[in-house]
Design a protein around this motif. Structure first.
Motif, PDB file in Angstrom:
ATOM      1  N   ASP A 467       0.534  -6.182   0.449  1.00  0.00           N
ATOM      2  CA  ASP A 467       1.278  -6.884   1.516  1.00  0.00           C
ATOM      3  C   ASP A 467       2.637  -7.316   1.006  1.00  0.00           C
ATOM      4  O   ASP A 467       3.107  -8.407   1.282  1.00  0.00           O
ATOM      5  CB  ASP A 467       0.479  -8.104   2.010  1.00  0.00           C
ATOM      6  N   GLN A 468       3.294  -6.413   0.253  1.00  0.00           N
ATOM      7  CA  GLN A 468       4.556  -6.770  -0.384  1.00  0.00           C
ATOM      8  C   GLN A 468       5.500  -5.556  -0.418  1.00  0.00           C
ATOM      9  O   GLN A 468       5.069  -4.434  -0.139  1.00  0.00           O
ATOM     10  CB  GLN A 468       4.309  -7.358  -1.780  1.00  0.00           C
ATOM     11  N   PRO A 469       6.787  -5.778  -0.736  1.00  0.00           N
ATOM     12  CA  PRO A 469       7.788  -4.709  -0.618  1.00  0.00           C
ATOM     13  C   PRO A 469       7.590  -3.519  -1.548  1.00  0.00           C
ATOM     14  O   PRO A 469       8.197  -2.470  -1.319  1.00  0.00           O
ATOM     15  CB  PRO A 469       9.107  -5.430  -0.942  1.00  0.00           C
ATOM     16  N   THR A 470       6.754  -3.668  -2.578  1.00  0.00           N
ATOM     17  CA  THR A 470       6.535  -2.537  -3.485  1.00  0.00           C
ATOM     18  C   THR A 470       5.406  -1.621  -3.009  1.00  0.00           C
ATOM     19  O   THR A 470       4.924  -0.778  -3.759  1.00  0.00           O
ATOM     20  CB  THR A 470       6.222  -3.022  -4.916  1.00  0.00           C
ATOM     21  N   ASN A 471       4.985  -1.776  -1.750  1.00  0.00           N
ATOM     22  CA  ASN A 471       3.854  -0.986  -1.238  1.00  0.00           C
ATOM     23  C   ASN A 471       4.020   0.512  -1.433  1.00  0.00           C
ATOM     24  O   ASN A 471       3.075   1.218  -1.772  1.00  0.00           O
ATOM     25  CB  ASN A 471       3.642  -1.265   0.251  1.00  0.00           C
ATOM     26  N   TYR A 473       5.692   2.198  -3.691  1.00  0.00           N
ATOM     27  CA  TYR A 473       5.453   2.564  -5.086  1.00  0.00           C
ATOM     28  C   TYR A 473       3.966   2.491  -5.406  1.00  0.00           C
ATOM     29  O   TYR A 473       3.396   3.405  -6.030  1.00  0.00           O
ATOM     30  CB  TYR A 473       6.240   1.646  -6.016  1.00  0.00           C
ATOM     31  N   VAL A 474       3.316   1.418  -4.987  1.00  0.00           N
ATOM     32  CA  VAL A 474       1.900   1.220  -5.277  1.00  0.00           C
ATOM     33  C   VAL A 474       1.055   2.330  -4.654  1.00  0.00           C
ATOM     34  O   VAL A 474       0.233   2.973  -5.328  1.00  0.00           O
ATOM     35  CB  VAL A 474       1.433  -0.163  -4.779  1.00  0.00           C
ATOM     36  N   VAL A 475       1.243   2.583  -3.365  1.00  0.00           N
ATOM     37  CA  VAL A 475       0.415   3.562  -2.667  1.00  0.00           C
ATOM     38  C   VAL A 475       0.677   4.976  -3.185  1.00  0.00           C
ATOM     39  O   VAL A 475      -0.262   5.743  -3.455  1.00  0.00           O
ATOM     40  CB  VAL A 475       0.653   3.485  -1.144  1.00  0.00           C
ATOM     41  N   GLU A 476       1.938   5.350  -3.347  1.00  0.00           N
ATOM     42  CA  GLU A 476       2.250   6.726  -3.731  1.00  0.00           C
ATOM     43  C   GLU A 476       1.868   7.044  -5.166  1.00  0.00           C
ATOM     44  O   GLU A 476       1.680   8.202  -5.523  1.00  0.00           O
ATOM     45  CB  GLU A 476       3.725   7.032  -3.481  1.00  0.00           C
ATOM     46  N   THR A 477       1.745   6.028  -6.015  1.00  0.00           N
ATOM     47  CA  THR A 477       1.313   6.286  -7.388  1.00  0.00           C
ATOM     48  C   THR A 477      -0.194   6.170  -7.558  1.00  0.00           C
ATOM     49  O   THR A 477      -0.777   6.859  -8.403  1.00  0.00           O
ATOM     50  CB  THR A 477       2.001   5.327  -8.376  1.00  0.00           C
ATOM     51  N   LEU A 478      -0.856   5.309  -6.772  1.00  0.00           N
ATOM     52  CA  LEU A 478      -2.284   5.076  -6.954  1.00  0.00           C
ATOM     53  C   LEU A 478      -3.168   5.984  -6.108  1.00  0.00           C
ATOM     54  O   LEU A 478      -4.342   6.184  -6.442  1.00  0.00           O
ATOM     55  CB  LEU A 478      -2.632   3.610  -6.660  1.00  0.00           C
ATOM     56  N   GLU A 479      -2.654   6.524  -5.010  1.00  0.00           N
ATOM     57  CA  GLU A 479      -3.457   7.457  -4.218  1.00  0.00           C
ATOM     58  C   GLU A 479      -3.453   8.823  -4.908  1.00  0.00           C
ATOM     59  O   GLU A 479      -2.388   9.402  -5.135  1.00  0.00           O
ATOM     60  CB  GLU A 479      -2.906   7.567  -2.798  1.00  0.00           C
TER      61      GLU A 479
END
Length: 566
Positions: A467-471, A473-479
């Protein structure tokens, strides 16, 4: 008096030396060495209060990465109401236009006091220090300068493929810098490869379809058109980066799909507009340096003028990404859409090769042309995923945790051991490159299945909020299906290896007992035999089938160790 005169003459010599650079002294034939670059910026730091040279952190070359900051307010930090423009030079030191152009540019701005007050200008004098020190003539298809640096860094990595995997100390330091200054616009200076044509200036931006509409709309409708108009007026009529290496350019080409491994693709994950400037390799070096300088100067003018808009657009995009629910992991070209663009080329012809005697391509500079050619600049999401409420990462995956922390992802350690119901991915299929690329055997075409499982987590394992602006980066690297995910770059390959198995002569009796006591499993085996004749004739495959459906089969095999809380 003599001692004072000697001191004055020495000081004058140092000052004079700093005012001219190797590029000027050689009449545009040479580019600065690493030591000359740093000495030049150190001199400007001493000479001007509006300039500051800092050491950001280490690199693989054993020398620090420097950042040169220009701020008429002398704060040298991101502040409200001030837009940040980051210039990156020498990521490929064999493409040194940006190095020399930036030196000329900042010297002129400082001497004439023309720094815009609402811009924090941050310049990386040379990013790839190891490559800059490895001076030679490796780019055979390039028209000058006489000697220059090498593409690979001190460990032979291409840094413009390292913005996600961050194998290098260089990239880790660069990411820290990027996250500290959070630029609104990035300019990464390069030299092109490929076909011959009349244009000196080519460039590409972050794909408009990847950016939030507020950022993409300003970039595509205001920034680029005005920049193109200004460049053309100054003799550098641009064309999109000629992303065509299999045919001649007049057949048309698509926009470059800059995935997050590249500088502009990485910047896009954080709602930063990225420009990759590519001056044509076969134009003379002075023209390429001047073109790079003009690009930076015009971009700075527009960015300074529109600072408030850029700041507001990025804020809106950051807020929107915090609540965004669906993310694209891969994109594909929309072949139904295309534009016609003006292209100034040379006729492609063929003649016998002096080497092989066979037909070879050449571009006839005595036969220039101007044509309208097709250009495809629309991409659509290919693989989409809904974000979870959070991810859970066991603490042992330190390489992943370090990268997330460095890029601003909020990680919350679990305060106590916890048994949690989570969604787990299992890797069903993938393709793996047969040869290493940038130190990795990259995975692609990843097929997954998702199951709800209970996992025992432990104190110190990490929750990653979404729930933050780095979503992005987080989603595209962890999925795991992301084109540049950490899974794609082999960070989780240990889960793909089975750790336990069976000896067939022993497990035969165990498997028979399992089938006797589990009619449902026996039925699955019979159905599989009926559907697959090859399987029905393979005793070992049938034994493996029973094993994989038994309680003896390890639950962690092919289970991706980043879990979703939904």
């Amino acid at each position: 008096m003599i001692r004072f005169l000697t001191f004055f003459l020495c000081l004058f010599a140092v000052t004079t030396s700093a005012q001219t650079i190797r590029y000027e002294r050689s009449q545009g034939k040479e580019t600065a060495t690493y030591d000359e670059i740093i000495a030049f910026y150190q001199q400007l730091d001493r000479q001007y209060d509006e300039a500051k040279l800092i050491e950001v952190g280490p690199t693989d070359a054993g020398k620090p990465l420097h950042l040169f900051l220009l701020d008429p307010d002398r704060r040298f930090t991101p502040t409200a109401g001030k837009v940040t423009l980051l210039i990156n030079n020498g990521i490929h030191p064999g493409e040194p236009e940006g190095i020399d152009a930036s030196m000329l540019w900042v010297r002129d701005m400082l001497s004439r006091k023309t720094l815009p007050r609402n811009v924090l200008l941050a310049i990386v004098p040379v990013y790839n220090i190891g490559g800059c020190l490895n001076r030679g003539v490796s780019r055979v298809n390039q028209n000058g300068p006489l000697a220059y640096g090498f593409r690979g860094n001190a460990r032979n990595y291409d840094l413009n493929r390292d913005f996600i995997k961050t194998d290098t100390e260089d990239a880790r330091t660069w990411q820290t810098m990027f996250q500290t200054y959070k630029p609104h616009v990035l300019i990464d200076n390069h030299t092109s490869n490929g076909a011959d044509y009349q244009h000196i200036m080519t460039y590409f931006t972050t794909l408009k379809d990847k950016l939030h509409p507020a950022v993409a709309g300003y970039m595509a409708q205001t920034l680029q058109p005005e920049l193109d108009k200004a460049l053309t007026a100054k003799g550098f009529e641009p064309v999109p980066y000629v992303n065509n290496f299999t045919d001649t350019p007049e057949s048309g080409f698509p926009a470059f799909n800059d995935s997050p491994r590249y500088s502009s693709g990485y910047a896009a994950l954080f709602n930063c507009i990225g420009f990759v400037v590519e001056l044509h390799m076969w134009k003379d070096y002075p023209s390429r340096v001047k073109g790079t300088l003009v690009f930076m100067d015009e971009a700075l003018r527009i960015v300074g003028r529109d600072a408030a808009t850029l700041i507001r657009n990025k804020q809106r995009a950051d807020e929107a990404v915090s609540t965004q629910t669906e993310f694209a992991l891969t994109y594909k070209l929309d072949r139904t859409k295309r534009d016609l663009i003006k292209f100034n080329g040379y006729e492609a012809r063929y003649k016998p090769s002096d080497v092989s005697g066979l037909k070879r391509l050449y571009y006839d500079r005595t036969a220039p042309f101007t044509k309208q050619i097709p250009y495809q600049n629309s991409y659509v999401p290919d693989v989409l995923v809904r974000k979870p409420n959070a991810y859970v990462i066991p603490q042992g995956w330190t390489a992943i945790i370090d990268r997330l922390k460095r890029n601003g992802a909020p990680l919350q350690p679990l305060p106590a051991d916890s048994l949690m119901t989570v969604q787990a991915y299992y890797i069903e299929d993938l393709k793996t490159a047969q040869r290493p690329f940038e130190g990795h055997y990259v995975h692609s075409n990843v097929a997954i299945r998702k199951e709800s499982v209970q996992i025992q987590f432990y104190k110190g394992d990490y929750l990653v909020a979404t729930d933050q602006p780095t979503n992005r980066y987080v989603v595209e690297t962890l999925e795991p299906q992301g084109i540049d995910s950490f899974f794609a770059w082999n960070f989780f390959d240990s889960i793909l290896g089975q750790k336990e198995h069976f000896s067939a002569y022993i497990f035969e009796d165990t498997a028979a007992e399992l089938l006797k006591n589990d009619p449902a499993l026996r039925k699955k085996l019979e159905e599989r035999r009926a559907a697959d004749k090859t399987f029905a004739s393979d005793a070992e495959a049938q034994l493996e089938f029973v094993y994989r459906h038994s309680p003896y089969y390890e639950t962690t095999h092919n289970r991706y160790p980043v879990y979703r809380i939904e």
